[in-house]
Scaffold this motif. Structure first.
Motif, short mmCIF file in Angstrom:
data_model
loop_
_atom_site.label_atom_id
_atom_site.label_comp_id
_atom_site.label_asym_id
_atom_site.label_seq_id
_atom_site.Cartn_x
_atom_site.Cartn_y
_atom_site.Cartn_z
N ALA A 52 0.83 -1.21 0.00
CA ALA A 52 0.00 0.00 0.00
C ALA A 52 0.86 1.26 0.00
O ALA A 52 0.56 2.22 -0.72
N LEU A 53 1.94 1.25 0.78
CA LEU A 53 2.84 2.41 0.81
C LEU A 53 3.52 2.62 -0.53
O LEU A 53 3.62 3.75 -1.01
N SER A 54 3.97 1.54 -1.16
CA SER A 54 4.62 1.67 -2.47
C SER A 54 3.63 2.18 -3.52
O SER A 54 4.01 2.96 -4.40
N LEU A 96 1.86 9.29 -6.13
CA LEU A 96 2.36 10.64 -5.91
C LEU A 96 3.39 11.04 -6.97
O LEU A 96 3.33 12.14 -7.52
N LEU A 97 4.31 10.14 -7.28
CA LEU A 97 5.32 10.43 -8.30
C LEU A 97 4.69 10.60 -9.68
O LEU A 97 5.10 11.47 -10.46
N ARG A 112 1.69 11.74 -10.32
CA ARG A 112 1.04 13.05 -10.36
C ARG A 112 2.05 14.17 -10.52
O ARG A 112 1.84 15.10 -11.28
N LYS A 113 3.15 14.09 -9.75
CA LYS A 113 4.16 15.15 -9.82
C LYS A 113 4.85 15.19 -11.18
O LYS A 113 5.10 16.26 -11.74
N CYS A 114 5.18 14.01 -11.73
CA CYS A 114 5.84 13.97 -13.03
C CYS A 114 4.88 14.32 -14.17
O CYS A 114 5.29 14.90 -15.18
N GLY A 115 3.62 13.97 -14.00
CA GLY A 115 2.63 14.30 -15.03
C GLY A 115 2.37 15.79 -15.12
O GLY A 115 2.01 16.30 -16.18
#
Length: 91
Positions: A8-10, A16-17, A19-22
């Motif tokens: 779940a954490l991964s 999150l990554l 969304r940020k990279c997109g």
């Protein structure tokens, strides 16, 4: 139980990554990739050069060269039962 939490954490980190990279423009992505590449290159070179420079310096007792000692053999008649009676003398 622990495995489910790790998964779940991964998944959260991956989301999150993404969304940020997109949200980055293609030019921004290229800048981030080149910055990370240059950072990792500099760190790799630093560790390599510092390891080569420190090679052989310092006192390390773990790698001391010693002579091989002779083995002490037990010479008793009871230790080994032999079918042939041969005598072995030290010369």
């Amino acid at each position: 139980m622990v495995r489910k939490r790790i998964v779940a954490l991964s998944e959260r980190i991956e989301c999150l990554l993404r969304r940020k990279c997109g949200a980055l423009s293609p030019k921004g992505r290229m800048i981030v990739v080149l910055a990370m590449l240059s950072l990792f290159t500099v760190l790799s070179l630093y560790f390599t050069v510092s390891s080569v420079c420190r090679f052989g310096k310092g006192i390390d007792d773990g790698f001391r060269i010693r002579h091989i000692e002779t083995a002490e053999l037990q010479r008793e008649s009871d230790s080994v039962k032999q079918s042939n009676d041969m005598s072995y003398d030290d010369k």
